[in-house]
Design an enzyme around this catalytic site. Structure first.
Site, PDB file in Angstrom:
ATOM      1  CE  LYS A 150      -4.511   0.797   0.239  1.00  0.00           C
ATOM      2  NZ  LYS A 150      -5.594  -0.063  -0.248  1.00  0.00           N
TER       3      LYS A 150
HETATM    4  P1  NAD Z   1     -13.781   7.131  -2.307  1.00  0.00           P
HETATM    5  O1  NAD Z   1     -12.815   8.219  -2.079  1.00  0.00           O
HETATM    6  O2  NAD Z   1     -14.312   6.904  -3.670  1.00  0.00           O
HETATM    7  O3  NAD Z   1     -15.031   7.280  -1.309  1.00  0.00           O
HETATM    8  C1  NAD Z   1     -14.881   7.516   0.053  1.00  0.00           C
HETATM    9  C2  NAD Z   1     -16.227   7.875   0.624  1.00  0.00           C
HETATM   10  O4  NAD Z   1     -16.092   8.060   2.042  1.00  0.00           O
HETATM   11  C3  NAD Z   1     -16.800   9.187   0.074  1.00  0.00           C
HETATM   12  O5  NAD Z   1     -18.178   9.010  -0.216  1.00  0.00           O
HETATM   13  C4  NAD Z   1     -16.666  10.148   1.253  1.00  0.00           C
HETATM   14  O6  NAD Z   1     -17.685  11.131   1.260  1.00  0.00           O
HETATM   15  C5  NAD Z   1     -16.831   9.209   2.399  1.00  0.00           C
HETATM   16  N1  NAD Z   1     -16.329   9.779   3.650  1.00  0.00           N
HETATM   17  C6  NAD Z   1     -15.129  10.336   3.897  1.00  0.00           C
HETATM   18  N2  NAD Z   1     -15.078  10.789   5.159  1.00  0.00           N
HETATM   19  C7  NAD Z   1     -16.256  10.501   5.717  1.00  0.00           C
HETATM   20  C8  NAD Z   1     -16.827  10.725   6.997  1.00  0.00           C
HETATM   21  N3  NAD Z   1     -16.115  11.276   7.960  1.00  0.00           N
HETATM   22  N4  NAD Z   1     -18.093  10.322   7.220  1.00  0.00           N
HETATM   23  C9  NAD Z   1     -18.814   9.728   6.245  1.00  0.00           C
HETATM   24  N5  NAD Z   1     -18.329   9.482   5.021  1.00  0.00           N
HETATM   25  C10 NAD Z   1     -17.070   9.870   4.750  1.00  0.00           C
HETATM   26  O7  NAD Z   1     -13.056   5.802  -1.746  1.00  0.00           O
HETATM   27  P2  NAD Z   1     -13.364   4.295  -2.126  1.00  0.00           P
HETATM   28  O8  NAD Z   1     -12.440   3.893  -3.208  1.00  0.00           O
HETATM   29  O9  NAD Z   1     -14.816   4.096  -2.274  1.00  0.00           O
HETATM   30  O10 NAD Z   1     -12.846   3.557  -0.805  1.00  0.00           O
HETATM   31  C11 NAD Z   1     -13.639   3.481   0.362  1.00  0.00           C
HETATM   32  C12 NAD Z   1     -13.040   2.419   1.266  1.00  0.00           C
HETATM   33  O11 NAD Z   1     -13.006   1.158   0.573  1.00  0.00           O
HETATM   34  C13 NAD Z   1     -11.619   2.669   1.738  1.00  0.00           C
HETATM   35  O12 NAD Z   1     -11.455   2.065   3.015  1.00  0.00           O
HETATM   36  C14 NAD Z   1     -10.788   1.893   0.725  1.00  0.00           C
HETATM   37  O13 NAD Z   1      -9.509   1.552   1.219  1.00  0.00           O
HETATM   38  C15 NAD Z   1     -11.667   0.668   0.570  1.00  0.00           C
HETATM   39  N6  NAD Z   1     -11.458  -0.094  -0.650  1.00  0.00           N
HETATM   40  C16 NAD Z   1     -11.556   0.495  -1.876  1.00  0.00           C
HETATM   41  C17 NAD Z   1     -11.394  -0.295  -3.008  1.00  0.00           C
HETATM   42  C18 NAD Z   1     -11.557   0.275  -4.400  1.00  0.00           C
HETATM   43  O14 NAD Z   1     -11.470  -0.495  -5.361  1.00  0.00           O
HETATM   44  N7  NAD Z   1     -11.828   1.553  -4.555  1.00  0.00           N
HETATM   45  C19 NAD Z   1     -11.086  -1.658  -2.891  1.00  0.00           C
HETATM   46  C20 NAD Z   1     -11.017  -2.226  -1.624  1.00  0.00           C
HETATM   47  C21 NAD Z   1     -11.207  -1.428  -0.515  1.00  0.00           C
END
Ligand code: NAD
Length: 463
Positions: A150
């Site tokens: 990461k």
């Molecule tokens: P993203 O940036 O697209 O979305 C993040 C979301 O979290 C946004 O809607 C934002 O408004 C919200 N958020 C941020 N702070 C917040 C708060 N304090 N209260 C409520 N909502 C809040 O990110 P993503 O890619 O969707 O990733 C989200 C999670 O999933 C992370 O933990 C990431 O590591 C994990 N993840 C992502 C992927 C991927 O393919 N994108 C894969 C596996 C895991």
């Protein structure tokens, strides 16, 4: 679009928007120091809210239960390499600013290091270590030939012009170019980073890698389709969450068709999970992101909400639902709650008020150990992140395979191959739970550790 009902508690103002990105505001903990002899042996930080300590402690519970040898516990409790770089970038006003970047390579016993890059102003080394560790476990569980890594840059991508972001991303790539590679360490997007950033990384890397090097774009996944990306990658993590629910809900006695769900975070993972679940007949009732919470007992149309968020930047002011505050969001009665925002958001406090039968972890490490104990005591099933959100890295693996074989797959093939991996991973978790009579998280770690243990047994340890 459904008409917004008078949301039951719509009188209260939405909670103050929290910052988008890594969550440290409430420390994610309860002040309880998780103990294990290995923490002292390896000199772990003694902060009870330290994410890395919390994450590794869940793995150690599983490792103890399955009697994993001590040498494997210490190897897996620490990353192999922790790379930190500081690099200068010229801003639009002509001034230079120094940025800090990270790449943590946790383990490569099963294949090249693999894992996303987070762009956020509050990224810390211990967050990156935790997420790299989770990638090792996830890749092992879901049966792809990768280890875990990461990285990230301490930067708020929303506060920079496109030109500044391009220079930041390219300069970071140059700083770590000798430590990544298509057969060694393959980054991907995460919170705050997107396919455009991945394209800049692939392009920069292609100039810095050996002349004549093969498929330099395979150094990174999550690229735009026009430049070596895979169809189905954008929705893959949400698709994997839904595949997991499809596998696991029947034995909990919930039918996806007609089940009610809520989502925390409506970015990539949250919005795709919601759209695909809705298409399978489930009903989205409540959503909260960094701009506030919304509720519609009659159902929120996930597709319209996704279109709104892509224009407005958040769920606030969506016309198809009423506004609610944070407590109301957690108290909303649903069958399935999908945390898909950030780490450590479901602490004891939230766990005491959530009103659901199942928590499906779309985000990485969204539930603290103390929060998990409360959920368990209340009979709420938690589908762990290393299973639930493994769809993203699985389709990243397909993207890499397509790059390496100079071949493009159709969407049907991507979806059906993903489904096979998710079904097998879910089965391994169910089998481990049966054998060890433990919770699903411990079972998922046991299944992941069994594959790693088998690989180490065959490979041995050099020298
Ligand atoms: P993203 O940036 O697209 O979305 C993040 C979301 O979290 C946004 O809607 C934002 O408004 C919200 N958020 C941020 N702070 C917040 C708060 N304090 N209260 C409520 N909502 C809040 O990110 P993503 O890619 O969707 O990733 C989200 C999670 O999933 C992370 O933990 C990431 O590591 C994990 N993840 C992502 C992927 C991927 O393919 N994108 C894969 C596996 C895991």
């Amino acid at each position: 679009m459904p008409s917004a009902p008078a949301a039951k508690n719509a009188k209260k103002p939405a909670s103050k928007p929290a910052s988008k990105g890594t969550q440290h505001a409430h420390g994610g903990g309860n002040g309880e120091l998780l103990k294990h002899p290995l923490f002292d042996e390896l000199g772990f930080p003694s902060d009870p809210n330290n994410l890395y300590r919390q994450t590794v402690s869940s793995m150690l519970t599983a490792a103890d239960m399955m009697n994993l040898p001590h040498h494997l516990k210490i190897i897996l409790a620490q990353p192999k390499n922790e790379i930190m770089v500081n690099f200068p970038v010229k801003m639009d006003d002509g001034e230079y600013r120094l940025f800090k970047g990270y790449r943590v390579q946790h383990n490569n016993a099963l294949g090249p290091y693999k894992g996303g890059l987070r762009f956020h102003h509050d990224v810390h080394l211990d967050d990156v270590k935790s997420l790299a560790f989770l990638m090792t476990m996830k890749c092992s569980l879901v049966g792809v030939p990768y280890g875990g890594g990461k990285g990230g840059i301490k930067v708020d991508p929303y506060k920079h012009s496109k030109g500044e972001m391009e220079r930041i991303v390219r300069r970071f790539t140059a700083a770590i170019a000798h430590q990544i590679g298509p057969d060694y360490d393959i980054p991907a997007p995460d919170v705050g980073s997107n396919s455009q950033h991945m394209a800049w990384i692939a392009d920069t890397y292609s100039f810095l890698s050996e002349v004549g090097g093969r498929q330099p774009e395979a150094v990174i996944t999550g690229k735009p389709i026009e430049y070596g990306g895979s169809v189905g990658r954008e929705k893959a993590t949400g698709q994997g969450v839904v595949d997991t629910l499809t596998e696991m809900l029947p034995e909990i006695g919930i039918d996806i068709k007609g089940c009610k769900f809520s989502v925390l975070g409506f970015g990539n993972v949250g919005s795709w999970t919601a759209r695909i679940l809705q298409d399978r007949g489930a009903k989205l009732i409540a959503v909260m992101d960094h701009t506030g919470g919304i509720l519609n007992d009659g159902g929120i149309d996930a597709h319209s909400l996704a279109a709104h968020v892509s224009k407005a930047g958040g769920v606030a002011n969506f016309k198809g639902a009423g506004r609610i505050d944070k407590e109301e969001f957690y108290e909303t009665k649903v069958d399935v709650f999908v945390p898909a925002a950030l780490e450590q958001m479901i602490t004891e406090v939230e766990a005491k008020i959530v009103n659901c039968k199942v928590v499906a972890e779309g985000a990485n490490a969204p539930t603290t150990p103390a929060g998990e104990r409360v959920l368990e005591s209340r009979g709420i099933e938690v589908l762990p992140a290393i299973l639930c959100n493994a769809g993203g890295v699985t389709v990243s693996y397909f993207e890499w395979v397509q790059n390496k074989t100079c071949h493009q797959w159709e969407l049907d093939r991507v979806d059906s191959e993903l489904n096979k991996h998710m079904i097998l991973a879910a089965k391994k978790v169910r089998d481990a739970r049966k054998k060890y009579k433990c919770g699903l998280r411990t079972a998922a770690y046991i299944a992941a550790l069994e594959r790693l243990q088998a690989a180490y047994a065959i490979r041995g340890l050099f020298p």
